[in-house]
Design a protein around this motif. Structure first.
Motif, PDB file in Angstrom:
ATOM      1  N   THR A  69       0.828  -1.198   0.000  1.00 49.04           N
ATOM      2  CA  THR A  69       0.000   0.000   0.000  1.00 49.04           C
ATOM      3  C   THR A  69       0.868   1.256   0.000  1.00 49.04           C
ATOM      4  OG1 THR A  69      -0.144  -0.066   2.420  1.00 49.04           O
ATOM      5  CG2 THR A  69      -1.928  -1.108   1.173  1.00 49.04           C
ATOM      6  N   THR A 127       0.279   5.927  -0.789  1.00 44.91           N
ATOM      7  CA  THR A 127      -0.684   7.028  -0.707  1.00 44.91           C
ATOM      8  C   THR A 127      -0.528   7.975  -1.885  1.00 44.91           C
ATOM      9  OG1 THR A 127       0.774   8.518   0.520  1.00 44.91           O
ATOM     10  CG2 THR A 127      -0.522   6.927   1.818  1.00 44.91           C
ATOM     11  N   ASN A 159      -8.829  -1.298  -1.979  1.00 42.04           N
ATOM     12  CA  ASN A 159      -9.420  -0.007  -1.637  1.00 42.04           C
ATOM     13  C   ASN A 159      -8.358   1.081  -1.602  1.00 42.04           C
ATOM     14  OD1 ASN A 159     -11.592   1.746  -0.678  1.00 42.04           O
ATOM     15  ND2 ASN A 159     -10.473   1.743   1.255  1.00 42.04           N
ATOM     16  N   GLN A 160      -7.131   0.717  -1.202  1.00 42.95           N
ATOM     17  CA  GLN A 160      -6.051   1.693  -1.088  1.00 42.95           C
ATOM     18  C   GLN A 160      -5.098   1.571  -2.268  1.00 42.95           C
ATOM     19  OE1 GLN A 160      -4.119   1.818   2.729  1.00 42.95           O
ATOM     20  NE2 GLN A 160      -2.485   3.185   2.044  1.00 42.95           N
ATOM     21  N   THR A 181      -6.503   8.621  -1.756  1.00 35.52           N
ATOM     22  CA  THR A 181      -5.772   7.365  -1.594  1.00 35.52           C
ATOM     23  C   THR A 181      -6.691   6.159  -1.602  1.00 35.52           C
ATOM     24  OG1 THR A 181      -3.935   8.398  -0.399  1.00 35.52           O
ATOM     25  CG2 THR A 181      -4.312   6.042   0.002  1.00 35.52           C
ATOM     26  N   ASN A 182      -7.864   6.280  -0.966  1.00 37.09           N
ATOM     27  CA  ASN A 182      -8.790   5.165  -0.838  1.00 37.09           C
ATOM     28  C   ASN A 182      -9.991   5.338  -1.761  1.00 37.09           C
ATOM     29  OD1 ASN A 182      -7.307   3.848   1.249  1.00 37.09           O
ATOM     30  ND2 ASN A 182      -8.106   5.355   2.696  1.00 37.09           N
ATOM     31  N   TRP A 209      -5.115   0.874  -8.323  1.00 37.55           N
ATOM     32  CA  TRP A 209      -6.142   0.390  -7.390  1.00 37.55           C
ATOM     33  C   TRP A 209      -6.755  -0.914  -7.883  1.00 37.55           C
ATOM     34  CZ3 TRP A 209      -5.490   5.599  -8.431  1.00 37.55           C
ATOM     35  CH2 TRP A 209      -5.365   6.470  -7.343  1.00 37.55           C
TER      36      TRP A 209
END
Length: 260
Positions: free
Chosen positions: A40, A42, A170-171, A93-94, A159
């Motif tokens: 993950t 951001t 999701n992230q 990010t999500n 994603w």
């Protein structure tokens, strides 16, 4: 065409959202993951990575901000789309987030040579109605062909699904994969691989790749946009690296759109 694009079908995205509020159900065609085998990250770390969504902000492809109002993505992501049907979301990010910036699209340019019969010439540029307040990334020029050295470490982001025909992440996720020689990629894909249009990246054993929902997202070399997630045989399969648009070939066309 033996391989498959890495976009998700709109119908399946909507079905997934209704069933679980998780955006990114895989389409009937196969493709690599929300980066399979990745970690993950951001949008603060990669502010130029954009979500390409429908009007309801359901993400179906990725894109890369190369100027405040210009986003590079894959041509196959834009087939059948209009300026009214597409949005670009930055700084989120999500997938289930509500933060960031949502921009409408005022113009869609799709490479006129693109055809889904070959997956070649797979590049498009979106012009946004409003500027994104995020730092864009540089992209390769036509003369930067040396960046595609075999074994060079490339960064991929998206994603998309985390395994072939799996669920999306999701992230935002990222991974690094080595570039594969043209001869090796041709061994994998035969005449479907066109070296002037495409570049391959992945481990011989598989396990790390882009996948469904990652189409249109960036392949970075030395922090510069050098490829666009395009297609592949399944996701992260041994002997079948991901295939990306070789952006040096189309840099002039992209620049014409960016500067228009």
């Amino acid at each position: 065409m033996s391989g498959f694009t890495r976009a998700r079908s709109a119908a399946l995205v909507l079905a997934s959202a209704a069933a679980a509020a998780v955006l990114a159900a895989p389409s009937a065609v196969a493709a690599p993951e929300p980066i399979v085998g990745g970690t993950t990250t951001t949008t603060s770390a990669y502010p130029f990575v954009m979500q390409i969504t429908d009007a309801s902000q359901n993400q179906f492809c990725g894109g890369t901000l190369v100027a405040p109002t210009k986003v590079v993505t894959a041509a196959h992501c834009m087939v059948g789309e209009t300026t009214r049907s597409v949005r670009v979301v930055g700084g989120r990010t999500n997938l289930n987030g509500t933060n960031g910036t949502v921009a409408k699209v005022s113009r869609i340019w799709v490479n006129p040579d693109y055809t889904d019969a070959t997956n070649g010439d797979d590049v498009a540029v979106l012009t946004l109605s409003t500027s994104m307040p995020y730092a864009p990334v540089k992209y390769v020029s036509a003369s930067d062909t040396g960046v595609y050295a075999t074994g060079a470490s490339a960064r991929i982001l998206g994603w998309g699904t985390t395994r072939e025909n799996g669920s999306s992440s999701n992230q935002l996720r990222t991974a690094t994969v080595p570039l594969v020689s043209d001869s090796s990629c041709r061994t994998s894909y035969g005449s479907d691989f066109v070296a002037s249009d495409m570049v391959c990246a992945g481990l011989p054993s598989g396990g790390v790749d882009t996948c469904q929902g990652d189409s249109g997202g960036p392949l970075l070399l030395g922090g510069v946009l050098a490829g666009i997630t395009s297609w592949g045989e399944g996701c992260a399969r041994a002997g079948y690296p991901g295939v990306y648009t070789r952006l040096t070939t189309f840099s002039g066309l992209v620049s014409a759109q960016v500067n228009s």
